[in-house]
Design a protein around this motif. Structure first.
Motif, PDB file in Angstrom:
ATOM      1  N   UNK A 212       8.245 -54.172 -51.315  1.00 40.54           N
ATOM      2  CA  UNK A 212       8.303 -55.377 -50.113  1.00 40.54           C
ATOM      3  C   UNK A 212       8.048 -54.905 -48.790  1.00 40.54           C
ATOM      4  N   UNK A 213       8.177 -53.637 -48.347  1.00 39.90           N
ATOM      5  CA  UNK A 213       8.050 -53.257 -47.071  1.00 39.90           C
ATOM      6  C   UNK A 213       6.572 -53.252 -46.452  1.00 39.90           C
ATOM      7  N   UNK A 214       5.734 -53.349 -47.649  1.00 41.16           N
ATOM      8  CA  UNK A 214       4.227 -53.457 -47.422  1.00 41.16           C
ATOM      9  C   UNK A 214       3.969 -54.843 -46.591  1.00 41.16           C
ATOM     10  N   UNK A 215       2.885 -54.689 -45.596  1.00 44.71           N
ATOM     11  CA  UNK A 215       2.618 -56.228 -45.048  1.00 44.71           C
ATOM     12  C   UNK A 215       2.250 -57.262 -45.909  1.00 44.71           C
ATOM     13  N   UNK A 216       2.275 -58.546 -45.761  1.00 43.80           N
ATOM     14  CA  UNK A 216       1.955 -59.358 -46.696  1.00 43.80           C
ATOM     15  C   UNK A 216       0.474 -59.746 -46.354  1.00 43.80           C
ATOM     16  N   UNK A 217      -0.327 -58.668 -46.328  1.00 43.94           N
ATOM     17  CA  UNK A 217      -1.732 -58.966 -46.391  1.00 43.94           C
ATOM     18  C   UNK A 217      -2.507 -58.573 -47.640  1.00 43.94           C
ATOM     19  N   UNK A 218      -3.287 -59.422 -48.019  1.00 45.63           N
ATOM     20  CA  UNK A 218      -3.717 -59.021 -49.573  1.00 45.63           C
ATOM     21  C   UNK A 218      -2.730 -58.766 -50.340  1.00 45.63           C
ATOM     22  N   UNK A 219      -2.903 -57.866 -51.214  1.00 45.63           N
ATOM     23  CA  UNK A 219      -1.756 -57.666 -52.474  1.00 45.63           C
ATOM     24  C   UNK A 219      -1.182 -56.313 -52.014  1.00 45.63           C
ATOM     25  N   UNK A 220      -0.919 -56.295 -50.593  1.00 46.09           N
ATOM     26  CA  UNK A 220       0.007 -55.194 -50.163  1.00 46.09           C
ATOM     27  C   UNK A 220       1.246 -54.999 -50.683  1.00 46.09           C
ATOM     28  N   UNK A 221       1.733 -55.801 -50.948  1.00 48.20           N
ATOM     29  CA  UNK A 221       3.263 -56.085 -51.721  1.00 48.20           C
ATOM     30  C   UNK A 221       3.413 -55.784 -52.911  1.00 48.20           C
ATOM     31  N   UNK A 222       2.218 -55.732 -54.027  1.00 50.58           N
ATOM     32  CA  UNK A 222       1.932 -55.356 -55.284  1.00 50.58           C
ATOM     33  C   UNK A 222       1.371 -53.970 -55.253  1.00 50.58           C
ATOM     34  N   UNK A 223       1.059 -53.369 -54.115  1.00 50.72           N
ATOM     35  CA  UNK A 223       0.613 -52.063 -54.163  1.00 50.72           C
ATOM     36  C   UNK A 223      -0.868 -51.923 -54.878  1.00 50.72           C
ATOM     37  N   UNK A 224      -0.984 -50.933 -55.830  1.00 55.37           N
ATOM     38  CA  UNK A 224      -2.030 -50.775 -56.548  1.00 55.37           C
ATOM     39  C   UNK A 224      -2.178 -51.669 -57.716  1.00 55.37           C
ATOM     40  N   UNK A 225      -0.846 -52.397 -58.180  1.00 55.18           N
ATOM     41  CA  UNK A 225      -0.946 -52.718 -59.613  1.00 55.18           C
ATOM     42  C   UNK A 225      -2.071 -53.756 -59.915  1.00 55.18           C
TER      43      UNK A 225
END
Length: 324
Positions: A212-225
C-alpha cells in the motif's frame, strides 16, 4: 542467452519476459513467421520493458538519406542528437512514476493503454480493457504495414512496430482494470490474498503495508502480482470494497490465443492451429517458477524447436559503436 536469475520480488516487471519475449516468439513462429522475423518481433516486444534511455545521443557518420529521414520525423534534435524514446518503467515506478509527464509518455502509451478513444463530451476512461479498441487498432496497423515495403523502414520497421504494439496489447490483459494515471479510484487496492495449497492466504500485515505504500499509479499497489503468469490472487478496491479474483494463467492464456489468431491471420493461417499448441503454452504459463531463469528454461524445454535468446543490449551494440 538466458537472463540472470533472481527472486520474483526482485525481478519485478521483467518477470514478464516469459510473455513479452518467450511467448511472443513462440506464437510468432507457430503462426508462420521465420525465425529471424519472429526474433525481431519478440525482441522489440520485450525491449519495451528495457528501453530506459531518454537523453539525446550524438550519432556520427549517419548516411545522409537516413539522417534526412530522421530529421523529417523530428527524431534528431537541433543539436544533431538522436532522441530515444524511454518506454521502460522499471526504475521510475517509485518517485518518477508520480510525475504526470512520465505517466503520459511512458505508462499510458506503452503499458496501460485505455480501452477506447474519448468520445465527444465524454471523459476518457483510462482503465485498461483486454483487447481494447485503441491498442487493437494499433496492432492491426502494424500487421497491415508488413505488406507495404514502401513505408519508411520497410518490413524491418513494421516488424519492430508490431513487436512494440504486441507488448502493449499483451499488457491489456495483465493490467486490465488499472490506469496509467495516478488515479486512486482505479489503482488504490488492499486486502490482497494469494491462492496457495487450495486456500486463500492473505498478505501479512507488514507486507500489505509495503504494497500500500507504493504509488497509486498503474498496478503499483499490487507490486508484480499481475505480471506473474502462474499466480492466482485477489484484492479489494479500496473505494467500494469490490473484490476482484484473478487467475493469471487463464488471463495470459487468453492474451496468447488472441495474439496467435492475429499473427496467424497475417500469414494466411499457414502456421500451427491454436489447438495444437494451447496445452504447451498453458504448461509454460502455469509453471510455478522461482526465478526468471526457470521461466525462460521452461519455455525452451517445452518449445524445444524454437530458439530463444534475448540480451537487452544486443541491438544497441549492433547499431552504435564508440562511446555510449
Amino acid at each position: 542467452m538466458i537472463p540472470s536469475p533472481g527472486e520474483p520480488s526482485q525481478i519485478g516487471e521483467c518477470i514478464q519476459l516469459d510473455v513479452h519475449y518467450c511467448a511472443v516468439k513462440v506464437l510468432a513462429r507457430c503462426s508462420g513467421f521465420s525465425d529471424e522475423d519472429a526474433q525481431t518481433i519478440a525482441f522489440a516486444s520485450q525491449y519495451v520493458d528495457d528501453a530506459t534511455e531518454h537523453k539525446g545521443i550524438l550519432v556520427k557518420d549517419l548516411p545522409e538519406a537516413l539522417e534526412n529521414a530522421l530529421r523529417s520525423r523530428n527524431m534528431i534534435n537541433d543539436a544533431g542528437q538522436f532522441e530515444p524514446v524511454c518506454t521502460a518503467h522499471k526504475g521510475i515506478q517509485y518517485l518518477s512514476g508520480l510525475r504526470e509527464e512520465v505517466q503520459r509518455k511512458v505508462y499510458i502509451p506503452f503499458h496501460f493503454v485505455p480501452g477506447s478513444p474519448r468520445e465527444p463530451l465524454v471523459p476518457l476512461d483510462r482503465r485498461v480493457v483486454p483487447n481494447g479498441q485503441i491498442v487493437s487498432q494499433l496492432l492491426d496497423h502494424w500487421l497491415h504495414r508488413l505488406g507495404d515495403e514502401h513505408q519508411f523502414g520497410g518490413r524491418l520497421a513494421a516488424l519492430v512496430g508490431l513487436g512494440v504494439a504486441l507488448h502493449s496489447y499483451a499488457d491489456t490483459w495483465s493490467h486490465h482494470g488499472f490506469s496509467g494515471r495516478r488515479e486512486p479510484e482505479a489503482n488504490d487496492i488492499g486486502r490482497i490474498s494469494i491462492w496457495k495449497d487450495d486456500t486463500w492466504v492473505p498478505l501479512g500485515i507488514l507486507e500489505q503495508l509495503q504494497f500500500n505504500a507504493m504509488p497509486s499509479v498503474g498496478h503499483g499497489e499490487a507490486m508484480n502480482l499481475p505480471d506473474l503468469s502462474h499466480v492466482t490472487w485477489k484484492y479489494e478496491e479500496s473505494g467500494d470494497g469490490t473484490v476482484h479474483a484473478r487467475q493469471n494463467t487463464e488471463i495470459f492464456l487468453g492474451a496468447a490465443e488472441h495474439i496467435h489468431r492475429k499473427l496467424s491471420k497475417a500469414n494466411g493461417n499457414e502456421g500451427k492451429p491454436w489447438s495444437d499448441i494451447s496445452g504447451r503454452v498453458r504448461s509454460c504459463l502455469e509453471f510455478p517458477a522461482e526465478s526468471l531463469e526457470e521461466k525462460f528454461l521452461k519455455w525452451q524445454e517445452v518449445f524445444h524447436e524454437v530458439h530463444l535468446e534475448y540480451e537487452p543490449k544486443q541491438w544497441r551494440r549492433t547499431a552504435l559503436s564508440g562511446d555510449g
